[in-house]
Design an enzyme around this catalytic site. Structure first.
Site, PDB file in Angstrom:
ATOM      1  N   SER A 157     -74.112 -76.951 -71.757  1.00 59.31           N
ATOM      2  CA  SER A 157     -75.082 -75.364 -72.850  1.00 59.31           C
ATOM      3  C   SER A 157     -75.616 -74.974 -70.846  1.00 59.31           C
ATOM      4  O   SER A 157     -75.764 -74.760 -70.132  1.00 59.31           O
ATOM      5  CB  SER A 157     -75.669 -75.150 -73.218  1.00 59.31           C
ATOM      6  N   ASP A 159     -76.711 -71.388 -70.140  1.00 63.21           N
ATOM      7  CA  ASP A 159     -77.342 -71.083 -70.777  1.00 63.21           C
ATOM      8  C   ASP A 159     -78.925 -72.061 -69.332  1.00 63.21           C
ATOM      9  O   ASP A 159     -79.832 -71.335 -69.405  1.00 63.21           O
ATOM     10  CB  ASP A 159     -77.761 -70.679 -71.467  1.00 63.21           C
ATOM     11  N   ARG A 285     -72.875 -50.477 -56.595  1.00 60.45           N
ATOM     12  CA  ARG A 285     -71.648 -50.662 -57.827  1.00 60.45           C
ATOM     13  C   ARG A 285     -72.419 -52.014 -58.832  1.00 60.45           C
ATOM     14  O   ARG A 285     -73.185 -52.884 -58.324  1.00 60.45           O
ATOM     15  CB  ARG A 285     -70.655 -51.607 -56.773  1.00 60.45           C
ATOM     16  N   HIS A 291     -67.175 -64.735 -67.122  1.00 64.58           N
ATOM     17  CA  HIS A 291     -66.434 -66.098 -67.852  1.00 64.58           C
ATOM     18  C   HIS A 291     -66.084 -66.049 -66.218  1.00 64.58           C
ATOM     19  O   HIS A 291     -66.631 -68.314 -66.675  1.00 64.58           O
ATOM     20  CB  HIS A 291     -65.919 -65.787 -68.613  1.00 64.58           C
ATOM     21  N   VAL A 292     -66.655 -66.014 -65.155  1.00 62.87           N
ATOM     22  CA  VAL A 292     -66.392 -66.730 -64.069  1.00 62.87           C
ATOM     23  C   VAL A 292     -67.050 -67.561 -64.267  1.00 62.87           C
ATOM     24  O   VAL A 292     -67.458 -68.986 -63.149  1.00 62.87           O
ATOM     25  CB  VAL A 292     -66.746 -65.956 -62.852  1.00 62.87           C
ATOM     26  N   ASN A 526     -83.527 -89.305 -47.189  1.00 61.11           N
ATOM     27  CA  ASN A 526     -84.301 -91.203 -46.872  1.00 61.11           C
ATOM     28  C   ASN A 526     -85.578 -90.953 -46.249  1.00 61.11           C
ATOM     29  O   ASN A 526     -86.255 -92.010 -46.251  1.00 61.11           O
ATOM     30  CB  ASN A 526     -83.397 -91.852 -45.782  1.00 61.11           C
ATOM     31  N   GLY A 567     -75.239 -90.830 -43.712  1.00 58.70           N
ATOM     32  CA  GLY A 567     -76.371 -91.982 -44.531  1.00 58.70           C
ATOM     33  C   GLY A 567     -77.657 -92.774 -43.782  1.00 58.70           C
ATOM     34  O   GLY A 567     -77.968 -93.076 -44.399  1.00 58.70           O
ATOM     35  N   GLN A 656     -70.805 -83.205 -43.581  1.00 58.68           N
ATOM     36  CA  GLN A 656     -71.603 -83.333 -44.211  1.00 58.68           C
ATOM     37  C   GLN A 656     -72.444 -82.579 -43.847  1.00 58.68           C
ATOM     38  O   GLN A 656     -73.962 -81.974 -44.887  1.00 58.68           O
ATOM     39  CB  GLN A 656     -71.955 -84.398 -44.910  1.00 58.68           C
ATOM     40  N   ARG A 718     -85.240 -97.414 -41.820  1.00 57.28           N
ATOM     41  CA  ARG A 718     -85.859 -96.131 -42.260  1.00 57.28           C
ATOM     42  C   ARG A 718     -85.240 -95.486 -43.736  1.00 57.28           C
ATOM     43  O   ARG A 718     -84.405 -94.824 -43.652  1.00 57.28           O
ATOM     44  CB  ARG A 718     -84.687 -95.215 -41.310  1.00 57.28           C
TER      45      ARG A 718
END
Ligand code: ADP
Length: 740
Positions: A157, A159, A285, A291-292, A526, A567, A656, A718
């Site tokens: 859903s 929502d 406006r 539905h997007v 991390n 990472g 990233q 780390r």
């Protein structure tokens, strides 16, 4: 779990009700996990209608039938609102077709309607079969072979309206669509100094509107659970006007489609537009997103979470026995968790009843504590009525350190606005602890952070540098000169270590005896005390988008890819990127890489390409192994693959760390900063100076005393000693390794 729990069992899977992004990921995971466990799997097309129609409505699925669907929005097996299934006669037909196909286990992905239908169907199953035998549409033997229907449900859903689960499948992607639209509107609105009224989905649930309002930095929000008090039109206009005076160039009001006033009269976007135009004479406006919000590719979260849910649902339904009730699995506390379905449905349906009865507090309470907290935070962030700082205000410094994480600006903005709203003077410290040492400290105003929500990067600047012992005196001096009473330290492990250093030097430098709060912001995810750090979700989405493109680029050839993620020594991005991107193998530092394993992988790969595979993806953490680098692995694959496939590598690198923060990261930043400021206020009011690091643990904001920080960490590499996501390795292998 033995790999044979599915042997001799047949399961059906269907999607029902409104479609939601991520349903495909769940279908793929259910199908593949069930196949891995030895079961036969049938896709039921067009929701419950497929069971009623039978024939092509129920199709046996193999491993490859769910290939290349992970990135697709909607649901490839179709969904439908079947009126026939609401009738007993329809359900009888459905039961007959299932028994004919030998299916007595069912996974359904749908909203509360679909799931209550499923529950009713399970309850009626024995009676339906008795009736079918009496009508001679089934034999007694057939009925005896399937005495019970075993079920598992997943909540799809957009929502996010089911009480009892933190996130439903599709809600995060819908938020992405909305927040993208708000960012786009904000830039055009600012250019023309215009106002926009945006209507978002949510007939009874204000989740999307409220979260998008916080994440999008909007000015006013109208949600069904908390209708505005009489006179709201004036209040809204006053706030919008104050915002303009305080420096805003645009105003955005969000209206949930089910918003009403306290008397229950609908409040529409057009009505809000007219009010703004008439009273403020502003060019206004309306944008109705419609539905997007359902469409488009699922977000990284909707892919990994739905995959995990689907994996678990397949296990549940295959290990169920006739007397198992059949769980609905939700996502709660950052884990897959059973939801007591009928109770959840009852409470979900109670929300509109409470709203209709005027019990708004009751309605908000059912949405949970963090929803109500977000509503309060939104009011503080958006209302420029509290920008005057009184005398005697405490002075709180904001400093970033460590690597860049998208969401740092959102955190800094939240800190400035919430801090000012709570009566503090907020100080921006430029360029990390180096800037603190050099006295690059200035007071920030409410409007200084205008527009920061959506910006990647870190406007305040940051450095990785951890202060050295020689710099402590200068830092202490600057804290004194600028009368800094408390510090919010937002960043990665270097930021944490810097704060910890000051904390341990309190004896020698009394000025360091001030409350310091560390807020986790690192794409590596991390950091101690938090299951998720600000920025990691954005990085994951970048990875997933890159993977989608790479797959397309390879679609005309037979190709293997080795993708390297960031990472440092923490495998979060590689594992979760692999799970969300559909990688066949994931290489992590936590588990290392051995020649033996590479040998097994190569043998599997050759076999798989010989049988028709066209694409293979391995995700490797940048430090997974010293010797088996991304390049070495790709050469091994190339050498061993001969002419079966070619091999490419992609090092995603600093991409990233870039990009606009995702809604999740913006919300996380806002929640954590709010808690950080609460802690600071409590310390300052109480005259104490304890320091903490805050984070999200099982979806709740928690705080741990600074003194514990190092004990949680594996300091050599780390990363936290305990990493919750490591258990998802088995999900990756269940959905990526076709049984031979
Ligand atoms: P959602 O699952 O998204 O809440 P609906 O409430 O429209 O959407 O339900 C989807 C479908 O689930 C319905 O069209 C119907 O086929 C089935 N369904 C819903 N409620 C029931 C019910 N009480 N009994 C039987 N089937 C139901």
């Amino acid at each position: 779990m033995p790999q044979t729990i599915g042997t001799g069992k047949k399961i059906g899977i269907l999607t029902s009700g409104g479609d939601a992004q991520g349903m495909n990921a769940a279908v793929r995971a259910v199908v593949r996990t069930a196949l891995s466990l030895g079961a036969d799997v049938y896709a039921i097309y067009e929701g419950y209608q497929g069971m009623i129609d039978g024939g092509r409505g129920i199709r046996r699925f193999g491993w490859d039938d769910v290939g290349a669907i992970l990135h697709q929005g909607g649901t490839v097996i179709g969904t439908f609102r079947s009126a026939e299934f609401r009738e007993r006669d329809g359900r009888r037909k459905a039961a007959r077709n299932l028994v004919e196909a030998g299916i007595d286990r069912l996974v359904v992905i749908g909203g509360d309607g679909s799931l209550s239908g499923l529950n009713a169907f399970r309850g009626e199953w024995p009676e339906l079969l008795t009736e079918l035998v009496a009508d001679r549409r089934l034999t007694q033997e057939q009925a005896d072979a399937h005495p019970a229907l075993m079920i598992a449900g997943l909540v799809g859903s957009i929502d996010n309206d089911l009480v009892g689960t933190d996130m439903t499948i599709g809600a995060d992607s819908a938020l992405h669509r909305i927040v993208d639209a708000i960012d786009a509107l904000a830039s055009t609105a600012a250019s023309h100094q215009r106002s926009f009224v945006v209507e978002v989905m949510g007939r009874h649930c204000g989740y999307l509107a409220l979260m998008a309002a916080v994440a999008g930095g909007c000015d006013y929000v109208l949600i069904p659970e908390n209708p505005p008090a009489p006179g709201w039109e004036d209040k809204m206009c006053v706030e919008l006007q104050r915002g303009r005076k305080a420096g805003r160039r645009d105003s955005i009001v969000l209206v949930a489609e089910g918003a009403t006033d306290r008397a229950g009269n609908p409040i529409t976007a057009d009505q809000v537009k007219r009010i703004i135009e008439e009273r403020l004479k502003e060019d206004t406006r309306v944008t109705i997103l419609g539905h997007v919000q359902r469409g488009g590719s699922p977000s990284a979260f909707d892919r990994w979470c739905s995959t995990w849910l689907g994996y678990q649902a397949a296990h549940e339904v295959l290990s169920a026995s006739a007397d198992t009730e059949g769980p609905v699995l939700g996502f709660r506390g950052n884990r897959v968790a059973p939801v007591p379905l009928m109770e959840a449905v009852r409470q979900t349906r109670q929300v509109p009843e409470l709203i209709a009865a005027g019990d708004f507090e009751g309605a908000m309470a059912l949405r949970g504590r963090s929803f109500a907290a977000m509503q309060r935070i939104f009011a503080e962030l958006a209302e420029p009525s509290r920008v005057e700082v009184g005398s005697g205000a405490k002075r709180i410094g904001i400093v970033h350190a460590g690597g860049l994480a998208p969401g740092m600006n959102t955190a800094a903005r939240a800190a400035v606005r919430l801090g000012i709203s709570r009566g503090h003077t907020m100080l921006g410290i430029r360029n990390g602890f180096v800037g603190l040492r050099d006295g690059q400290i200035e007071e920030m105003t409410w409007s200084d952070v205008e527009g920061w929500t959506a910006n990647g990067g870190a406007e305040l600047g940051l450095r990785r540098t951890i202060p050295s012992v020689e710099h402590l005196y200068s830092i202490s001096r600057q804290l004194e000169v600028h009368n800094v009473d408390a510090l919010l330290v937002i960043g990665g492990w270097n930021a944490y270590q810097s704060a910890h250093l000051l904390y341990t030097e309190r004896e020698r430098y009394p000025k360091f005896r001030l409350p310091m709060i560390c807020i986790p912001a690192s794409i590596d995810n991390n950091l101690p005390g938090s299951e998720l750090a600000i920025g990691a979700d954005t990085a994951l989405n970048v990875i997933v988008e890159a993977v989608d493109r790479i797959k397309l680029s390879a679609s005309a050839t037979k190709r293997s890819y080795v993708i390297e993620t960031m990472g440092r020594y923490c495998g979060y991005l590689a594992l979760m990127g692999g799970l969300a991107g559909g990688a066949e193998r994931v290489y992590l530092h936590e588990t290392g890489i051995t020649l033996e394993q590479l040998g097994t992988d190569v043998a599997w790969l050759r076999d798989s390409f010989t049988k028709g595979r066209r694409f293979y993806l391995a995700m490797r953490n940048e430090n997974a192994s010293v010797g088996y680098t991304t390049d070495v692995i790709s050469r091994i694959l190339e050498e061993e693959g001969g002419s079966l496939y070619d091999v490419r590598t992609a090092v995603l690198g600093h991409l990233q760390q870039g990009g606009s923060p995702t809604p999740f990261d913006r919300l996380l930043a806002t929640r954590l900063v709010s808690r950080g400021l609460d802690l600071i206020s409590a310390e300052l009011t109480g005259g104490t100076a304890e320091s903490y690091y805050v984070g999200l643990v099982e979806s709740k904001v928690s705080a741990s005393p600074m003194s514990q920080m190092l004990t949680e960490m594996d300091r050599e590499f780390r990363r936290p000693k305990n990493q919750w996501w490591m258990e998802l390795r088995e999900v990756v292998s269940a959905v990526s390794d076709a049984p031979r």
